[in-house]
Design an enzyme around this catalytic site. Structure first.
Site, PDB file in Angstrom:
ATOM      1  N   HIS C  19       0.852  -1.193   0.000  1.00 22.76           N
ATOM      2  CA  HIS C  19       0.000   0.000   0.000  1.00 22.76           C
ATOM      3  C   HIS C  19       0.888   1.244   0.000  1.00 22.76           C
ATOM      4  O   HIS C  19       2.104   1.166   0.027  1.00 22.76           O
ATOM      5  CB  HIS C  19      -0.958   0.020   1.217  1.00 22.76           C
ATOM      6  N   CYS C  38       6.009   6.759   3.952  1.00 21.58           N
ATOM      7  CA  CYS C  38       4.791   5.988   3.651  1.00 21.58           C
ATOM      8  C   CYS C  38       4.152   6.418   2.343  1.00 21.58           C
ATOM      9  O   CYS C  38       3.235   5.760   1.846  1.00 21.58           O
ATOM     10  CB  CYS C  38       3.768   6.123   4.785  1.00 21.58           C
ATOM     11  N   HIS C  44       5.019   0.414  -0.590  1.00 15.86           N
ATOM     12  CA  HIS C  44       5.775  -0.434   0.339  1.00 15.86           C
ATOM     13  C   HIS C  44       4.767  -1.480   0.816  1.00 15.86           C
ATOM     14  O   HIS C  44       3.686  -1.590   0.218  1.00 15.86           O
ATOM     15  CB  HIS C  44       6.386   0.382   1.483  1.00 15.86           C
ATOM     16  N   HIS C  46       3.412  -4.637   4.088  1.00 16.74           N
ATOM     17  CA  HIS C  46       3.417  -5.127   5.468  1.00 16.74           C
ATOM     18  C   HIS C  46       2.914  -6.561   5.551  1.00 16.74           C
ATOM     19  O   HIS C  46       2.166  -7.011   4.686  1.00 16.74           O
ATOM     20  CB  HIS C  46       2.490  -4.263   6.344  1.00 16.74           C
ATOM     21  N   ASP C  84      -4.989 -10.352   0.858  1.00 12.62           N
ATOM     22  CA  ASP C  84      -3.692 -11.047   0.881  1.00 12.62           C
ATOM     23  C   ASP C  84      -3.010 -11.032  -0.487  1.00 12.62           C
ATOM     24  O   ASP C  84      -3.614 -11.387  -1.492  1.00 12.62           O
ATOM     25  CB  ASP C  84      -3.894 -12.500   1.323  1.00 12.62           C
ATOM     26  N   HIS C  85      -1.734 -10.656  -0.463  1.00  9.53           N
ATOM     27  CA  HIS C  85      -0.939 -10.565  -1.689  1.00  9.53           C
ATOM     28  C   HIS C  85      -1.614  -9.644  -2.702  1.00  9.53           C
ATOM     29  O   HIS C  85      -1.593  -9.877  -3.900  1.00  9.53           O
ATOM     30  CB  HIS C  85      -0.644 -11.954  -2.270  1.00  9.53           C
ATOM     31  N   GLU C 131      -0.076  -3.436  11.956  1.00 13.54           N
ATOM     32  CA  GLU C 131       0.654  -3.165  10.715  1.00 13.54           C
ATOM     33  C   GLU C 131       2.115  -3.567  10.891  1.00 13.54           C
ATOM     34  O   GLU C 131       2.755  -4.063   9.968  1.00 13.54           O
ATOM     35  CB  GLU C 131       0.546  -1.670  10.422  1.00 13.54           C
TER      36      GLU C 131
END
Lengths: 142, 142, 142, 142, 142, 142
Positions: C19, C38, C44, C46, C84-85, C131
Site C-alpha cells: 500500500h 509511507c 511499500h 506489510h 492477501d498478496h 501493521e
C-alpha cells in the site's frame, strides 16, 4: 563465471498433539520417578513448532532454492497430517515402539521427509522441534 | 486529597494438557462431524497460555495492587497444578461433565480463583486463555 | 437456573499486502511532507496481523460461542482473500477512494464481516489490525 | 597466556517493503502459474526482519566484538535506508535484474555489508532474512 | 451524514532501566521480607515494553487518528528519554519519592503524556507497561 | 547395527539484572564517549534470555540426550541464581574485573556450566544470551 552460492531456507509448520513419556519395560512407579509429570497415564499435550531448513542454490529462473509452497506441501503431507491432533504414542506409525521425546521425534521427522526434499532438488539441513517456548531439539542427520 | 487510582495488573502462567472435544450424547460420527480433528478419540493437546488480570488501587507501602508473587501462587495452586500435564477431560475435577472448549475453561478458571483474588484485596477482572497462537477466549465474569 | 455467561473469542489471521498513504487531492510534495516514507510512489508493504474478537454465550452442545473454523472461514473469505498478496490501494474494492491507513482498514474490515458474524449467532466485538510489531489500530463499532 | 575466544554477535533490524515475484522473460500466465499469488502485478509486501551475525574476539577495553551501535549504523545506512518503505523490484539498485526472492535478497545484503563489517574489525558470519513468521532464508557467504 | 467512528491506535516503545523495590521507611530486613529479590540493594533491571493507546476519529485528509510519528515523538521525548538506560529510583524525576512498581510507573507515565496527546487532537485511553513477559500493568486514567 | 545419532537440545532460562558498561581505567567522559547511555553511572538493566544448547545421543531407555529438568537445574543453580535480580558489575563473582558486555557474559556462563553438562553425559555446544529483542551474543567454546 560466478560461483554457485548456497542459501539455507527455513519453513515453520505447527501441530498440536498429545503424548506421554513412558517406558513400557518399567512399572508406573519407575516411569513417574524418571519422567515426573510427563508420565501422567492419561496423557498431556503440546503445540509443537517445527522448523525445517533445507540448503540449495537459488534457481536463476525463480530465485528459489525450492518453492516454499512445495516444501510446505511436503511438511504437511508427511508430518503435519501424521502428527496434528493425534496422540504421538498411539496414532503415529513412525513413533511406534519409541519413546516420544522431542529428541526421538526430530530424528523420526528427518526420516519422514529426507527423500522428498532431495526429490525437490534440495538437501535437508536441519529439523528443529520446539515442544514449549523453553524446550526444543534439533537434528542435522549426523 | 488525591483520588484513588485504579490499576490493572496481568500475570501470565502456562500449562500443557491433553484434551478432546467430545459430546458424550453423540456417537463418534456426529462428534467427528461437529468437532473435526478436535474429536480424535486418542486425544490431542496444547501449550495453554493463561493471562489473568486483576484490578485494584496500588498500596502506598508497596506500590502493588497485589504482590504478583501472591497472584502467581494462587494461579499455580488453583489452576496450573490442576491442569498442567493432565488430561482436561479425565483428570480435572472442575471440567467433569463439561465440554473442554477454551470458552468453558475460562469460565471454570474464573470460578477456581475468584475468591482467592478477593481475599488478597483485588477484584478479578479478566481470565484469558490462548489455546494456540491463533485461538483464544476471554471471560470478564459477565 | 444458572445465568448465561458471556465469553469473548479471538481468532488471528494474517495477510501480506502492499500500500501507500497518498491523498489524491494533494501533489507529491505535500503527500511526502505529510506521510513521509509511507508516501513512496512505488508502494511499500506489510505483514498485517488481524485479530477479530466476537462475543457470545457458549453452546451447551459444543462448548463453543462460535466454531472457530466457521469464524476462520468467514475471515478468510471476506478479508484474507480480499487483502492477501494484494495492493490495498489498487486491488481492494472496499478501500477504493479511501486512505489506506490502519484506522480506515479496521473500520472497513468491520463492515465486511459484521453481518456474517451475526448470522453465525455471535456479536462482533473488536477488529484489531497490527501493521508492524509497533503500530496497530482497533475498532469496536462505536 | 589465555587463548583468544571467538564470540558471535547478532543484531536485528526491520524494514517494510513491497515486491512481486516476476520473471520478465515469461508472460503473465506463466508467472502466475509458477509464483501464484506472489506474482500479483500490483505488488504485495512484507515486514522483513533482518538478523546479521558477525564473529570476532571481544576487545579487552570494551568487551565488544564490535560496537553494536556501529553494526546498527552500517545496517541502517547500507540496508534499511535502501529497502525500507521501498519497492524491492523498482527502487533498490542492487536487486535490479534479479528475482526478489528472499534467497536473492540475503545474498545481495551480504554483498552490501561485507566490506563495512570487515572495516570494523569483524568477520561477517550470517545474513538471515525473515519474510514472514513462517518463511526465511540465510546466507553464510559459501 | 455518516456518523463519526471512533478508532483506537496503539504504539509500542521500549526502554531498558534499573530499579529496586524499596520502602525507605523500612529497614533492609523488612524490605527483603516484603519485596524478596526485587529489593536487592545493588539494583536489578528490565527491558520494559510500553504500549500506549489513544482514541480518536480518523481524519478525512490523512486517515489518521493521530500521526503515529507524532505519537512516537511524544513517547520518546516524554517517556523513553526519561527512563531509558536510567535508574528509575535515582534518575527519574517523576518517580522521586515513589515506589517504582509497574503500577506506579503506568500512572506516572499517564501524567507525563496526557496533555501532549490531547494537544495532538486525541484522547489518551490506556497506558500499559510490561516488566517481563509474565508481568504487566495497565492504567486507564480511572 | 544402527549408527548413533547426535541430537542437539536447547533450554531457555531468563534472568533480570542491572549493569553498566564502564572501563575503570577511563574517566567518566571517555566512558560516556565510548559506551554512550550504557555508561549511565546509576546503572540500567535488562531481561536477559539465555539459550543453552547441548549435544548428545538420545538414551534408549528415556529418549533423552539429557533430562531437561537436570539441564534446567544446572542453569538455575549455576547461572540464574547468580545473575537474577542482581547487579552484574557488583554482585556476580565470575564477572568481577570484567566489562559486563553480552560477549563477556556468554563466555563466563560457558565456564560456569561446562563441567556440569559433561558430568550429565552431554557436551556443551552453544551459549546464547539475548540482551534485548535486537541484540545478542553466542559462544561455542572456540
Amino acid at each position: 563465471m560466478e560461483r554457485k552460492k548456497i542459501v539455507y531456507v527455513t519453513r515453520r509448520e505447527r501441530f498440536n498433539a498429545a503424548h506421554k513419556l513412558w517406558n513400557p519395560e518399567w512399572d508406573e512407579e519407575k516411569n513417574k520417578d524418571v519422567f515426573g509429570k510427563c508420565a501422567n497415564p492419561n496423557w498431556h499435550g503440546h503445540n509443537y513448532e517445527l522448523f525445517v531448513t533445507v540448503k540449495g542454490v537459488p534457481s536463476e529462473d525463480t530465485g528459489y532454492c525450492m518453492d516454499l509452497k512445495d516444501l510446505s506441501d511436503v511438511l504437511n503431507k508427511k508430518v503435519v497430517d501424521v502428527f496434528d491432533h493425534k496422540n504421538v504414542n498411539l496414532d503415529v506409525e513412525c513413533m511406534k515402539g519409541k519413546l516420544t521425546s522431542t529428541e526421538n521425534m526430530v530424528v523420526a521427522i528427518w526420516d519422514l521427509i529426507e527423500n522428498s526434499i532431495r526429490a525437490l532438488g534440495c538437501e535437508l539441513h536441519k529439523v528443529e522441534l520446539k515442544e514449549t517456548e523453553n524446550n526444543g531439539a534439533s537434528y542435522y542427520g549426523e
